[in-house]
Write a protein that holds these residues in place. Structure first.
Motif, PDB file in Angstrom:
ATOM      1  N   SER A  30     -12.754   7.349  -6.796  1.00 10.08           N
ATOM      2  CA  SER A  30     -13.062   8.270  -5.701  1.00 10.08           C
ATOM      3  C   SER A  30     -11.907   8.197  -4.701  1.00 10.08           C
ATOM      4  O   SER A  30     -10.912   7.504  -4.943  1.00 10.08           O
ATOM      5  CB  SER A  30     -14.368   7.865  -5.016  1.00 10.08           C
ATOM      6  N   CYS A  31     -12.071   8.864  -3.562  1.00 11.32           N
ATOM      7  CA  CYS A  31     -11.060   8.754  -2.504  1.00 11.32           C
ATOM      8  C   CYS A  31     -10.804   7.302  -2.108  1.00 11.32           C
ATOM      9  O   CYS A  31      -9.701   6.958  -1.674  1.00 11.32           O
ATOM     10  CB  CYS A  31     -11.516   9.519  -1.257  1.00 11.32           C
ATOM     11  N   GLN A  32     -11.821   6.447  -2.248  1.00  9.01           N
ATOM     12  CA  GLN A  32     -11.692   5.035  -1.868  1.00  9.01           C
ATOM     13  C   GLN A  32     -10.549   4.335  -2.604  1.00  9.01           C
ATOM     14  O   GLN A  32      -9.984   3.360  -2.099  1.00  9.01           O
ATOM     15  CB  GLN A  32     -12.986   4.280  -2.174  1.00  9.01           C
ATOM     16  N   THR A  33     -10.205   4.830  -3.790  1.00 11.97           N
ATOM     17  CA  THR A  33      -9.108   4.251  -4.571  1.00 11.97           C
ATOM     18  C   THR A  33      -7.851   4.108  -3.718  1.00 11.97           C
ATOM     19  O   THR A  33      -7.103   3.138  -3.843  1.00 11.97           O
ATOM     20  CB  THR A  33      -8.804   5.151  -5.789  1.00 11.97           C
ATOM     21  N   TRP A  34      -7.633   5.099  -2.839  1.00 11.05           N
ATOM     22  CA  TRP A  34      -6.361   5.181  -2.110  1.00 11.05           C
ATOM     23  C   TRP A  34      -6.419   4.588  -0.713  1.00 11.05           C
ATOM     24  O   TRP A  34      -5.396   4.504  -0.032  1.00 11.05           O
ATOM     25  CB  TRP A  34      -5.907   6.643  -2.046  1.00 11.05           C
ATOM     26  N   HIS A  35      -7.608   4.164  -0.265  1.00 16.96           N
ATOM     27  CA  HIS A  35      -7.742   3.678   1.107  1.00 16.96           C
ATOM     28  C   HIS A  35      -6.800   2.529   1.447  1.00 16.96           C
ATOM     29  O   HIS A  35      -6.288   2.473   2.581  1.00 16.96           O
ATOM     30  CB  HIS A  35      -9.195   3.268   1.381  1.00 16.96           C
ATOM     31  N   PRO A  36      -6.500   1.581   0.521  1.00 17.17           N
ATOM     32  CA  PRO A  36      -5.586   0.493   0.889  1.00 17.17           C
ATOM     33  C   PRO A  36      -4.169   0.959   1.245  1.00 17.17           C
ATOM     34  O   PRO A  36      -3.413   0.198   1.867  1.00 17.17           O
ATOM     35  CB  PRO A  36      -5.563  -0.387  -0.373  1.00 17.17           C
ATOM     36  N   PHE A  37      -3.805   2.190   0.850  1.00 15.54           N
ATOM     37  CA  PHE A  37      -2.435   2.669   1.075  1.00 15.54           C
ATOM     38  C   PHE A  37      -2.322   3.624   2.262  1.00 15.54           C
ATOM     39  O   PHE A  37      -1.220   3.911   2.720  1.00 15.54           O
ATOM     40  CB  PHE A  37      -1.931   3.403  -0.183  1.00 15.54           C
ATOM     41  N   ILE A  38      -3.456   4.128   2.724  1.00 16.40           N
ATOM     42  CA  ILE A  38      -3.437   5.226   3.688  1.00 16.40           C
ATOM     43  C   ILE A  38      -2.739   4.849   4.992  1.00 16.40           C
ATOM     44  O   ILE A  38      -1.943   5.627   5.523  1.00 16.40           O
ATOM     45  CB  ILE A  38      -4.873   5.737   3.973  1.00 16.40           C
ATOM     46  N   SER A  39      -3.013   3.642   5.517  1.00 17.48           N
ATOM     47  CA  SER A  39      -2.444   3.290   6.826  1.00 17.48           C
ATOM     48  C   SER A  39      -0.920   3.296   6.794  1.00 17.48           C
ATOM     49  O   SER A  39      -0.270   3.695   7.772  1.00 17.48           O
ATOM     50  CB  SER A  39      -2.963   1.924   7.290  1.00 17.48           C
ATOM     51  N   THR A  40      -0.331   2.883   5.674  1.00 20.56           N
ATOM     52  CA  THR A  40       1.134   2.877   5.549  1.00 20.56           C
ATOM     53  C   THR A  40       1.663   4.266   5.232  1.00 20.56           C
ATOM     54  O   THR A  40       2.571   4.776   5.911  1.00 20.56           O
ATOM     55  CB  THR A  40       1.566   1.891   4.440  1.00 20.56           C
ATOM     56  N   TRP A  41       1.139   4.888   4.184  1.00 18.32           N
ATOM     57  CA  TRP A  41       1.653   6.193   3.763  1.00 18.32           C
ATOM     58  C   TRP A  41       1.512   7.258   4.856  1.00 18.32           C
ATOM     59  O   TRP A  41       2.404   8.067   5.049  1.00 18.32           O
ATOM     60  CB  TRP A  41       0.925   6.661   2.505  1.00 18.32           C
ATOM     61  N   SER A  42       0.378   7.241   5.568  1.00 16.09           N
ATOM     62  CA  SER A  42       0.099   8.323   6.518  1.00 16.09           C
ATOM     63  C   SER A  42       0.977   8.284   7.763  1.00 16.09           C
ATOM     64  O   SER A  42       0.964   9.211   8.567  1.00 16.09           O
ATOM     65  CB  SER A  42      -1.378   8.314   6.924  1.00 16.09           C
ATOM     66  N   GLN A  43       1.767   7.218   7.915  1.00  9.94           N
ATOM     67  CA  GLN A  43       2.729   7.184   9.029  1.00  9.94           C
ATOM     68  C   GLN A  43       3.831   8.214   8.844  1.00  9.94           C
ATOM     69  O   GLN A  43       4.423   8.689   9.821  1.00  9.94           O
ATOM     70  CB  GLN A  43       3.336   5.782   9.144  1.00  9.94           C
ATOM     71  N   HIS A  44       4.115   8.559   7.577  1.00  7.81           N
ATOM     72  CA  HIS A  44       5.218   9.478   7.286  1.00  7.81           C
ATOM     73  C   HIS A  44       4.804  10.653   6.395  1.00  7.81           C
ATOM     74  O   HIS A  44       5.586  11.583   6.200  1.00  7.81           O
ATOM     75  CB  HIS A  44       6.355   8.722   6.577  1.00  7.81           C
ATOM     76  N   ILE A  45       3.606  10.574   5.822  1.00 11.47           N
ATOM     77  CA  ILE A  45       3.174  11.524   4.789  1.00 11.47           C
ATOM     78  C   ILE A  45       1.769  12.024   5.139  1.00 11.47           C
ATOM     79  O   ILE A  45       0.954  11.259   5.669  1.00 11.47           O
ATOM     80  CB  ILE A  45       3.132  10.810   3.410  1.00 11.47           C
ATOM     81  N   GLN A  46       1.487  13.280   4.834  1.00 12.68           N
ATOM     82  CA  GLN A  46       0.111  13.773   4.959  1.00 12.68           C
ATOM     83  C   GLN A  46      -0.621  13.485   3.646  1.00 12.68           C
ATOM     84  O   GLN A  46      -0.307  14.076   2.614  1.00 12.68           O
ATOM     85  CB  GLN A  46       0.080  15.275   5.251  1.00 12.68           C
ATOM     86  N   CYS A  47      -1.571  12.562   3.675  1.00 18.00           N
ATOM     87  CA  CYS A  47      -2.305  12.169   2.470  1.00 18.00           C
ATOM     88  C   CYS A  47      -3.559  13.028   2.322  1.00 18.00           C
ATOM     89  O   CYS A  47      -4.354  13.134   3.259  1.00 18.00           O
ATOM     90  CB  CYS A  47      -2.706  10.702   2.554  1.00 18.00           C
ATOM     91  N   ILE A  48      -3.723  13.619   1.146  1.00 16.64           N
ATOM     92  CA  ILE A  48      -4.885  14.463   0.853  1.00 16.64           C
ATOM     93  C   ILE A  48      -5.568  13.879  -0.376  1.00 16.64           C
ATOM     94  O   ILE A  48      -5.071  14.004  -1.498  1.00 16.64           O
ATOM     95  CB  ILE A  48      -4.461  15.920   0.584  1.00 16.64           C
ATOM     96  N   ALA A  49      -6.675  13.194  -0.151  1.00 19.12           N
ATOM     97  CA  ALA A  49      -7.424  12.577  -1.249  1.00 19.12           C
ATOM     98  C   ALA A  49      -8.660  13.415  -1.530  1.00 19.12           C
ATOM     99  O   ALA A  49      -9.351  13.831  -0.597  1.00 19.12           O
ATOM    100  CB  ALA A  49      -7.816  11.149  -0.882  1.00 19.12           C
ATOM    101  N   ILE A  50      -8.936  13.671  -2.808  1.00 20.27           N
ATOM    102  CA  ILE A  50     -10.154  14.405  -3.138  1.00 20.27           C
ATOM    103  C   ILE A  50     -10.988  13.600  -4.131  1.00 20.27           C
ATOM    104  O   ILE A  50     -10.454  12.831  -4.931  1.00 20.27           O
ATOM    105  CB  ILE A  50      -9.857  15.809  -3.714  1.00 20.27           C
TER     106      ILE A  50
END
Length: 275
Positions: A30-50
């Motif tokens: 689910s979207c939860q798969t990516w939660h460990p990366f969001i805080s880092t990636w979202s500093q420079h990237i717009q993350c769209i998890a579905i």
């Protein structure tokens, strides 16, 4: 957020600003798969998890044909239009990687770069596809007859995931909880409609993909590293990274290395350090 696409409600999470990165989880994810990366990636990237159809908080329809991988790829294209996204980087893991690849082949105009973790273009022969469909149908029936918890007990003990035993028990438990949140109908129909045997074989279409493509596999996952080695020979702009001390679930087994690889590839527009 929730969006209705052709009669199905999709659950979408969006974080940060910058270049869009679509995140597609694997089977039972689910979207939860990516939660460990969001805080880092979202500093420079717009993350769209579905949550992919049949998973998490997205609808799980009873009609098997609605799960067809090209049909779901069309849903994503319509979701992009709804969100005003003209082009995005696309990352998919395992089943999500097969969906990402299908999306890139069918809608290349939307894909800036493609990142496939532990994934494949499907099976090469009709005989292999028929055999796999039969196996997936048996598994789908098991889910329907015995329920999600019994299936997860069985699923987490298949050889493909043996290297996860090296992870802390707390991490393994979080993964189990993510898997348990699904419905029997959603998982069963995902196997029937979006399984490796059900999807088209894309081996003959890889040469059409001109966007930078990164293939990530874990060195201990011999089968998917072999598939990735074959794929990279056919891709016009492909790069293969085999990550040491990791099996099929690289994003969990070598989280920091995986997170850095993805961020670097996206921010450098398909180049990695040393290219």
């Amino acid at each position: 957020m929730k969006f209705v696409v052709r009669g199905q409600t999709y659950y979408v999470e969006m974080y940060g600003n910058g270049q869009p990165l679509l995140l597609l989880h694997g089977f039972t994810g689910s979207c939860q798969t990516w939660h460990p990366f969001i805080s880092t990636w979202s500093q420079h990237i717009q993350c769209i998890a579905i949550d992919i159809l049949g998973h998490g908080r997205t609808d799980a329809p009873s009609a098997v044909q609605r799960y067809d991988i090209e049909t779901v790829a069309k849903d994503i294209a319509m979701l992009f239009d709804r969100l005003g996204i003209k082009k995005a980087h696309v990352l998919g893991y395992s089943m999500g990687g097969r969906l990402a690849l299908t999306f890139a082949i069918r809608y290349p105009q939307y894909v800036q770069t493609l990142i496939l973790e532990s994934s494949s273009p499907g099976l090469k022969t009709e005989e292999e596809r028929i055999k796999r469909c039969e196996e997936d149908e048996r598994l789908a029936q098991f889910i329907e007859q015995h329920g999600v918890a019994s299936f997860v007990d069985r699923w987490e003990n298949i050889p493909l995931f043996s290297s996860l035993q090296r992870l802390p028990k707390s991490v393994q438990q979080r993964l189990r909880e993510e898997r348990l949140q699904h419905t029997a109908i959603g998982l069963a129909n995902s196997l029937r409609g979006m399984g490796t045997g059900a999807q088209p074989s894309w081996w003959g279409a890889l040469h059409q993909l001109h966007m930078p493509t990164l293939l990530i596999c874990g060195e201990d996952d011999e089968k998917f590293c072999r598939i990735a080695s074959e794929m990279v020979q056919l891709l016009p702009n492909g790069t293969l990274i085999a990550v040491p001390q990791a099996g099929h679930v690289v994003h969990m087994e070598q989280r920091e290395r995986f997170g850095t690889l993805v961020q670097q590839f996206v921010l450098r527009g398909g180049l990695l350090h040393g290219d």
